[in-house]
Scaffold this motif. Structure first.
Motif, PDB file in Angstrom:
ATOM      1  N   GLU A   1      -6.767   1.929   6.737  1.00 28.83           N
ATOM      2  CA  GLU A   1      -5.576   2.355   7.441  1.00 28.83           C
ATOM      3  C   GLU A   1      -5.334   3.859   7.274  1.00 28.83           C
ATOM      4  O   GLU A   1      -4.916   4.512   8.203  1.00 28.83           O
ATOM      5  N   LEU A   2      -5.577   4.401   6.084  1.00 27.73           N
ATOM      6  CA  LEU A   2      -5.320   5.817   5.852  1.00 27.73           C
ATOM      7  C   LEU A   2      -6.179   6.692   6.760  1.00 27.73           C
ATOM      8  O   LEU A   2      -5.698   7.695   7.285  1.00 27.73           O
ATOM      9  N   ARG A   3      -7.431   6.298   6.992  1.00 27.51           N
ATOM     10  CA  ARG A   3      -8.292   7.083   7.896  1.00 27.51           C
ATOM     11  C   ARG A   3      -7.704   7.135   9.292  1.00 27.51           C
ATOM     12  O   ARG A   3      -7.642   8.201   9.906  1.00 27.51           O
ATOM     13  N   ARG A   4      -7.286   5.987   9.816  1.00 26.45           N
ATOM     14  CA  ARG A   4      -6.694   5.954  11.157  1.00 26.45           C
ATOM     15  C   ARG A   4      -5.420   6.781  11.200  1.00 26.45           C
ATOM     16  O   ARG A   4      -5.161   7.506  12.167  1.00 26.45           O
ATOM     17  N   LEU A   5      -4.618   6.675  10.158  1.00 26.13           N
ATOM     18  CA  LEU A   5      -3.371   7.418  10.091  1.00 26.13           C
ATOM     19  C   LEU A   5      -3.618   8.924  10.096  1.00 26.13           C
ATOM     20  O   LEU A   5      -2.944   9.676  10.804  1.00 26.13           O
ATOM     21  N   ILE A   6      -4.587   9.360   9.323  1.00 26.19           N
ATOM     22  CA  ILE A   6      -4.932  10.789   9.299  1.00 26.19           C
ATOM     23  C   ILE A   6      -5.307  11.259  10.698  1.00 26.19           C
ATOM     24  O   ILE A   6      -4.864  12.319  11.147  1.00 26.19           O
ATOM     25  N   ARG A   7      -6.085  10.483  11.413  1.00 23.39           N
ATOM     26  CA  ARG A   7      -6.500  10.863  12.769  1.00 23.39           C
ATOM     27  C   ARG A   7      -5.328  10.853  13.746  1.00 23.39           C
ATOM     28  O   ARG A   7      -5.244  11.695  14.635  1.00 23.39           O
ATOM     29  N   ARG A   8      -4.402   9.903  13.587  1.00 26.44           N
ATOM     30  CA  ARG A   8      -3.222   9.865  14.464  1.00 26.44           C
ATOM     31  C   ARG A   8      -2.348  11.100  14.244  1.00 26.44           C
ATOM     32  O   ARG A   8      -1.881  11.721  15.204  1.00 26.44           O
ATOM     33  N   VAL A   9      -2.129  11.438  12.983  1.00 24.14           N
ATOM     34  CA  VAL A   9      -1.302  12.609  12.673  1.00 24.14           C
ATOM     35  C   VAL A   9      -2.006  13.881  13.133  1.00 24.14           C
ATOM     36  O   VAL A   9      -1.372  14.806  13.643  1.00 24.14           O
ATOM     37  N   GLU A  10      -3.321  13.917  13.005  1.00 25.94           N
ATOM     38  CA  GLU A  10      -4.106  15.045  13.516  1.00 25.94           C
ATOM     39  C   GLU A  10      -3.865  15.203  15.019  1.00 25.94           C
ATOM     40  O   GLU A  10      -3.630  16.314  15.504  1.00 25.94           O
ATOM     41  N   GLY A  11      -3.907  14.099  15.748  1.00 30.37           N
ATOM     42  CA  GLY A  11      -3.696  14.145  17.198  1.00 30.37           C
ATOM     43  C   GLY A  11      -2.319  14.652  17.577  1.00 30.37           C
ATOM     44  O   GLY A  11      -2.154  15.347  18.574  1.00 30.37           O
ATOM     45  N   LYS A  99       1.559  11.256   4.331  1.00 31.97           N
ATOM     46  CA  LYS A  99       2.056  10.632   3.103  1.00 31.97           C
ATOM     47  C   LYS A  99       3.187   9.643   3.380  1.00 31.97           C
ATOM     48  O   LYS A  99       3.163   8.511   2.885  1.00 31.97           O
ATOM     49  N   GLN A 100       4.163  10.036   4.182  1.00 31.68           N
ATOM     50  CA  GLN A 100       5.291   9.152   4.469  1.00 31.68           C
ATOM     51  C   GLN A 100       4.851   7.897   5.214  1.00 31.68           C
ATOM     52  O   GLN A 100       5.262   6.786   4.875  1.00 31.68           O
ATOM     53  N   ARG A 101       4.019   8.067   6.209  1.00 32.01           N
ATOM     54  CA  ARG A 101       3.587   6.926   7.005  1.00 32.01           C
ATOM     55  C   ARG A 101       2.682   5.990   6.204  1.00 32.01           C
ATOM     56  O   ARG A 101       2.749   4.773   6.369  1.00 32.01           O
ATOM     57  N   PHE A 102       1.853   6.551   5.327  1.00 31.16           N
ATOM     58  CA  PHE A 102       1.013   5.688   4.507  1.00 31.16           C
ATOM     59  C   PHE A 102       1.869   4.875   3.533  1.00 31.16           C
ATOM     60  O   PHE A 102       1.636   3.672   3.348  1.00 31.16           O
ATOM     61  N   TYR A 106       1.895   0.916   3.363  1.00 35.77           N
ATOM     62  CA  TYR A 106       1.495   0.266   2.112  1.00 35.77           C
ATOM     63  C   TYR A 106       2.576  -0.710   1.636  1.00 35.77           C
ATOM     64  O   TYR A 106       2.289  -1.848   1.261  1.00 35.77           O
ATOM     65  N   HIS A 107       3.825  -0.262   1.647  1.00 35.82           N
ATOM     66  CA  HIS A 107       4.916  -1.119   1.190  1.00 35.82           C
ATOM     67  C   HIS A 107       5.096  -2.347   2.092  1.00 35.82           C
ATOM     68  O   HIS A 107       5.368  -3.445   1.589  1.00 35.82           O
ATOM     69  N   ARG A 108       4.938  -2.175   3.398  1.00 34.78           N
ATOM     70  CA  ARG A 108       5.013  -3.331   4.309  1.00 34.78           C
ATOM     71  C   ARG A 108       3.896  -4.323   4.015  1.00 34.78           C
ATOM     72  O   ARG A 108       4.103  -5.528   4.003  1.00 34.78           O
ATOM     73  N   THR A 115       7.486   4.960  -5.444  1.00 30.24           N
ATOM     74  CA  THR A 115       6.617   6.119  -5.239  1.00 30.24           C
ATOM     75  C   THR A 115       5.148   5.712  -5.322  1.00 30.24           C
ATOM     76  O   THR A 115       4.762   4.925  -6.181  1.00 30.24           O
ATOM     77  N   ILE A 116       4.361   6.267  -4.427  1.00 30.86           N
ATOM     78  CA  ILE A 116       2.912   6.066  -4.472  1.00 30.86           C
ATOM     79  C   ILE A 116       2.226   7.376  -4.834  1.00 30.86           C
ATOM     80  O   ILE A 116       1.348   7.417  -5.673  1.00 30.86           O
TER      81      ILE A 116
END
Length: 183
Positions: A1-11, A99-102, A106-108, A115-116
């Motif tokens: 999930e973190l990889r996809r999230l990084i790419r979404r935020v990059e976009g 960081k916030q979105r991950f 993660y919590h969901r 804190t993570i």
């Protein structure tokens, strides 16, 4: 999930991920920050909103703007667009979003709270080709040094491994690093 999230935020932000390595207890990301004065047209804004919020989230934003237009609140629409644009082209905003979105994801997923991330992210300014090459190599060799793999091309949680696996955006990041080496 973190990889996809990084790419979404990059976009969304336009901050370009050149390479990265996701480790068991930390993350390395080598990014290129675009010119903060880059103009983002309304059409480009729509594309970027979709990257971060998906079709449903973007539709909700557009519905809000349509409602405001119906109410004659064009200034509110333009201010909202400006608010989204101010979050672009900024490494700090990129990291904040990741960081916030991950943490939320993660919590969901795990039914947890708290804190993570231990600290604010650490950053180092890399200006020239030699320093860029050294930093990229350091990041890509992290899984090898940690004993996770013998060859970074076989580590699927890093930019080099993704690039060798055929991911276009990862390959473009590696190519950008290579161009800096020859410049």
């Amino acid at each position: 999930e973190l990889r996809r999230l990084i790419r979404r935020v990059e976009g969304f932000t336009g901050v370009r991920v050149l390479t990265y390595a996701l480790m068991t207890n930390h993350v390395h990301i080598l990014v290129e920050e675009p010119d903060r004065n880059t103009v983002v047209s309304d059409d480009e804004l729509m594309v970027r909103l979709r990257c971060l919020y998906g079709d449903v989230g973007r539709a909700e934003i557009l519905e809000r703007w349509e409602l405001w237009v119906e109410r004659g609140m064009m200034d509110a629409v333009e201010e909202d667009k400006a608010r989204y644009r101010r979050r672009m082209h900024d490494i700090s905003e990129f990291m904040k979003q990741v960081k916030q979105r991950f943490v939320s994801w993660y919590h969901r997923q795990h039914g947890t709270c708290g804190t993570i991330w231990q600290d604010r992210f650490k950053s180092v300014l890399v200006e020239d080709g030699a320093a860029l090459r050294t930093m990229a190599a350091y990041i890509e060799m992290n899984p090898v040094r940690a004993g996770l793999v013998d060859d970074p091309t076989s580590y699927r949680f890093c930019g080099f491994g993704e690039a060798m696996g055929g991911m276009k955006t990862a390959r473009e990041g590696i190519e950008r690093i290579s161009k800096e080496l020859t410049a």
